[in-house]
Structure formats: structure tokens, C-alpha cells
Motif scaffolding. Sequence first.
Motif, PDB file in Angstrom:
ATOM      1  N   ILE A  19      -6.128  31.295 -18.839  1.00 24.26           N
ATOM      2  CA  ILE A  19      -6.728  32.544 -18.605  1.00 24.26           C
ATOM      3  C   ILE A  19      -8.117  32.570 -18.145  1.00 24.26           C
ATOM      4  O   ILE A  19      -9.143  31.925 -18.853  1.00 24.26           O
ATOM      5  N   VAL A  20      -8.477  33.270 -17.287  1.00 22.42           N
ATOM      6  CA  VAL A  20      -9.905  33.400 -16.739  1.00 22.42           C
ATOM      7  C   VAL A  20     -10.024  34.824 -17.001  1.00 22.42           C
ATOM      8  O   VAL A  20      -9.725  35.619 -16.545  1.00 22.42           O
ATOM      9  N   TYR A  42      -7.087  33.773  -8.031  1.00 18.41           N
ATOM     10  CA  TYR A  42      -5.892  34.345  -8.770  1.00 18.41           C
ATOM     11  C   TYR A  42      -4.740  34.122  -7.842  1.00 18.41           C
ATOM     12  O   TYR A  42      -3.647  33.685  -8.286  1.00 18.41           O
ATOM     13  N   THR A  43      -4.817  34.623  -6.585  1.00 18.90           N
ATOM     14  CA  THR A  43      -3.750  34.719  -5.645  1.00 18.90           C
ATOM     15  C   THR A  43      -3.248  33.203  -5.505  1.00 18.90           C
ATOM     16  O   THR A  43      -2.084  32.892  -5.307  1.00 18.90           O
ATOM     17  N   GLU A  44      -4.448  32.306  -5.332  1.00 19.47           N
ATOM     18  CA  GLU A  44      -3.967  30.998  -5.042  1.00 19.47           C
ATOM     19  C   GLU A  44      -3.334  30.338  -6.167  1.00 19.47           C
ATOM     20  O   GLU A  44      -2.700  29.115  -6.113  1.00 19.47           O
ATOM     21  N   ASN A  45      -3.616  30.571  -7.539  1.00 17.78           N
ATOM     22  CA  ASN A  45      -3.128  29.834  -8.614  1.00 17.78           C
ATOM     23  C   ASN A  45      -2.431  30.692  -9.626  1.00 17.78           C
ATOM     24  O   ASN A  45      -2.146  29.913 -10.755  1.00 17.78           O
ATOM     25  N   LYS A  46      -1.753  31.832  -9.461  1.00 14.70           N
ATOM     26  CA  LYS A  46      -1.158  32.740 -10.260  1.00 14.70           C
ATOM     27  C   LYS A  46       0.259  31.863 -10.396  1.00 14.70           C
ATOM     28  O   LYS A  46       0.982  32.075 -11.268  1.00 14.70           O
ATOM     29  N   SER A  47       0.693  31.007  -9.476  1.00 12.71           N
ATOM     30  CA  SER A  47       1.970  30.517  -9.606  1.00 12.71           C
ATOM     31  C   SER A  47       2.030  29.230 -10.602  1.00 12.71           C
ATOM     32  O   SER A  47       2.974  28.588 -10.578  1.00 12.71           O
ATOM     33  N   LYS A  48       0.776  28.796 -10.793  1.00 12.66           N
ATOM     34  CA  LYS A  48       0.451  27.598 -11.687  1.00 12.66           C
ATOM     35  C   LYS A  48       0.183  27.961 -13.314  1.00 12.66           C
ATOM     36  O   LYS A  48      -0.627  27.211 -14.028  1.00 12.66           O
ATOM     37  N   ASN A  49       0.832  29.202 -13.497  1.00 16.24           N
ATOM     38  CA  ASN A  49       0.685  29.654 -14.932  1.00 16.24           C
ATOM     39  C   ASN A  49      -0.845  29.879 -15.498  1.00 16.24           C
ATOM     40  O   ASN A  49      -1.180  29.560 -16.430  1.00 16.24           O
ATOM     41  N   LEU A  50      -1.537  30.588 -14.497  1.00  9.94           N
ATOM     42  CA  LEU A  50      -2.832  30.930 -14.588  1.00  9.94           C
ATOM     43  C   LEU A  50      -2.911  32.524 -14.384  1.00  9.94           C
ATOM     44  O   LEU A  50      -2.150  33.125 -13.472  1.00  9.94           O
ATOM     45  N   VAL A  51      -3.753  33.223 -15.037  1.00  9.37           N
ATOM     46  CA  VAL A  51      -3.931  34.553 -14.927  1.00  9.37           C
ATOM     47  C   VAL A  51      -5.491  34.778 -14.881  1.00  9.37           C
ATOM     48  O   VAL A  51      -6.322  34.197 -15.764  1.00  9.37           O
ATOM     49  N   VAL A  52      -6.068  35.794 -13.955  1.00 12.51           N
ATOM     50  CA  VAL A  52      -7.298  36.204 -14.116  1.00 12.51           C
ATOM     51  C   VAL A  52      -7.181  37.538 -14.972  1.00 12.51           C
ATOM     52  O   VAL A  52      -6.174  38.300 -14.328  1.00 12.51           O
ATOM     53  N   PRO A 128      -8.105  20.618 -14.184  1.00  9.98           N
ATOM     54  CA  PRO A 128      -7.376  19.776 -15.360  1.00  9.98           C
ATOM     55  C   PRO A 128      -6.547  20.515 -16.173  1.00  9.98           C
ATOM     56  O   PRO A 128      -5.679  19.930 -16.857  1.00  9.98           O
ATOM     57  N   LEU A 129      -6.782  21.547 -16.329  1.00  7.28           N
ATOM     58  CA  LEU A 129      -6.042  22.777 -17.274  1.00  7.28           C
ATOM     59  C   LEU A 129      -4.574  22.927 -16.571  1.00  7.28           C
ATOM     60  O   LEU A 129      -3.557  23.281 -17.251  1.00  7.28           O
ATOM     61  N   LEU A 130      -4.752  23.062 -15.223  1.00 11.19           N
ATOM     62  CA  LEU A 130      -3.502  23.725 -14.544  1.00 11.19           C
ATOM     63  C   LEU A 130      -2.509  22.198 -14.320  1.00 11.19           C
ATOM     64  O   LEU A 130      -1.239  22.563 -14.016  1.00 11.19           O
TER      65      LEU A 130
END
Length: 136
Positions: A19-20, A42-52, A128-130
Motif C-alpha cells: 500500500i502506498v 498506480y496504473t503501472e503497478n496495480k497488477s502487482k498486488n499494489l494499491v495507491v 523489492p516489495l513487489l
Amino acid sequence: MNDPDGKPQNLKQFQHKTIVLNFWATWCEPCREEMPELSNFYTENKSKNLVVVGIAIDEEKAVQSYLKKTKVTYPIFADEDKGVILSKNLGNKEGILPYTVIINSEGNIQKTILGRVHKDQLDAITKPLLQPSKNL
């Protein structure tokens, strides 16, 4: 916390994600400046189990009005009082905005950033988190 339309939302919906968490306000110029970068990140990373997640320390009406004029791709919540309390509980003792907290998928704070955040900072901190989620 409520979304800008006043509908209650539970932050637990983001459990087990990186989470950011970005605290901001409509009257805060650096907050507004960083929003396009946060949206792109967010758009670039939301598929990597990340959310802003944006937490507006502002009135719901001001946030609604701002979001009608400004495209934001990530979830936004608005609560002046709860937002201030949460921000302080997460280390923002000075009450500075913007304030960003990066939380890993286990729920541990990895980094806090006082002031404007940049996409390259976020990339470096979250990379590193992703990586573990990519190997699942």
C-alpha cells in the motif's frame, strides 16, 4: 473512512497488498502536483498486488469538486478528522502534507515520506516489495 461520495469504506479491503498511502488536501499545491505521478505509478503497478490510496484531509464536498476536474486512477477517501488521526498514528507528528506511507503486504511500514513524493522514489522503494508477488 468514506469515499468522496460519503459511502463508508473499510481500509481492510487492501489487506495483503503493498500500500502506498498518500495523505493530501485539495488546498495543498505539492499534493496536487504529485497526483498525476501517483496515478501513473498506480496504473503501472496495480497488477502487482499494489494499491495507491489517497486520504484527503479535507471536506468531502471539496474533494468531490476537485475530483470532477482532476482525473485520479486510484481510490480516494475523505475524512478531515480521521485522516489527521491516522496520519499522526502513522508517524506524521508535524501534520505536514503531503505525507506518504509505504506499507508492505504483511502490514509493516517500510518508509514514510514527508512532502512531495516522486514516481522514481516510489519505484525504488516498492520494487523489492513487489518482487515476491511476481513469483507466485
